[in-house]
Write an enzyme that holds these catalytic residues in place. Structure first.
Site: not given
Ligand code: FAD
Length: 275
Positions: A6, A256, A97, A135, A206, A39, A8, A99
């Protein structure tokens, strides 16, 4: 080598950028990827360009997967996006999630990606294949590796079908992560994210931001090339190809590519892998 692939993209913000991406896509299409993903800026900042790019990809006959980040969003806003995706025939979402952009104070109605995954499942049942982020070198805000792993599992328990990792150059970290996830009973495919190396300064920036490590031996070597773009490219291609080879040989379910909207490096790595 056979492997699922895949690729991106990020959504271009100008007509020229869209045109360039069309050319990039046309070159990458020969690789026959399983899907192209696009994204999505946190807080919905790229909503329209993401949607436009995804629809173009689908119209060209490829599977397209929008990313969807939930931080800074309301349930109603996400519900609306899901309805649009569904209506337009989208079948796969990368649920994140995101940022919170600097200056944006309102975190919205979702705290974590697991809540987004649960919401998508509750609202749309099995309409979408849901990808989530993983991660291998741990998320930069994670309290501890163990907590991060358990939080990854929460996303799987909430209904994720597969995962894509942050990029890494330490294959050991990926393999360790997968082993630990399996030991917790996580069975979904965990696809390694691959970042081809185009420029050392960009990669260093990055990597600092997302918590991916550039191993010392690579950093020293890349630094030593200075502005010599050809040497950086040649070294980067060797490193990325060897990493991919090892990952596939040891059973990674696919690759990916973070293409950065460029075709050349991804094409060359895949050519060397025999794709
Ligand atoms: P989560 O899974 O929610 O984790 C975020 C943090 O919160 C982690 O430290 C985790 O340990 C902690 N956490 C999770 N659940 C809990 C809980 N219940 N209690 C306490 N702590 C918790 N960003 C964008 O803005 N747009 C994109 O399109 C985008 N694409 C991405 C694609 C990939 C493949 C990857 C790997 C990253 C991408 N990102 C993107 C970046 C991503 O949004 C960031 O890394 C963000 O900081 C975390 O997102 P997440 O979905 O991993 O969050």
């Amino acid at each position: 080598m056979t492997f699922e692939l895949s690729i991106e993209f990020f959504p271009p913000q100008s007509p020229e950028g869209m045109e360039k991406l069309r050319a990039t896509r046309a070159r990458l299409a020969v690789l026959k990827p399983e899907f192209f993903s696009v994204t999505y800026g946190a807080g919905g900042s790229t909503r329209e360009p993401t949607l436009a790019t995804v629809m173009e990809i689908a119209a060209e006959g490829h599977h397209a997967a929008p990313h969807l980040s939930c931080i800074g969003s309301t349930r109603e806003g996400i519900r609306e996006m899901l309805a649009i995706f569904k209506e337009r025939g989208i079948r796969r979402i990368v649920a994140l999630r995101g940022d919170l952009p600097s200056g944006m104070a309102d975190a919205g109605e979702f705290r974590y990606a697991s809540e987004l995954v649960a919401f998508i499942r509750a609202e749309t049942g099995d309409s979408f294949h849901i990808e989530v982020a993983a991660y291998p070198e741990w998320h930069p805000q994670a309290k501890s590796p163990r907590e991060d792993l358990l939080n990854f599992k929460r996303k799987v328990d909430a209904g994720a079908n597969s995962a894509i990792t942050q990029y890494f150059y330490n294959a050991d970290a990926y393999e360790h992560f997968v082993d630990e996830a399996r030991a917790l009973g996580v069975g979904i495919p965990i696809v390694p994210g691959i970042m081809p190396i185009a420029s050392f300064s960009k990669l260093a920036r990055f990597s600092d931001a997302c918590g991916a490590e550039i191993p010392r031996w690579m950093r020293r070597k890349l630094e030593s090339f200075g502005d010599d773009a050809e040497s950086i490219r040649a070294f980067g291609l060797d490193v990325a190809t060897e990493l991919c080879q090892r990952l596939i040989e040891r059973g990674a379910p696919g690759l990916h590519f973070y293409s950065m909207n460029l075709a050349g490096l991804t094409l060359e790595i895949c050519r060397r892998l025999g794709r």
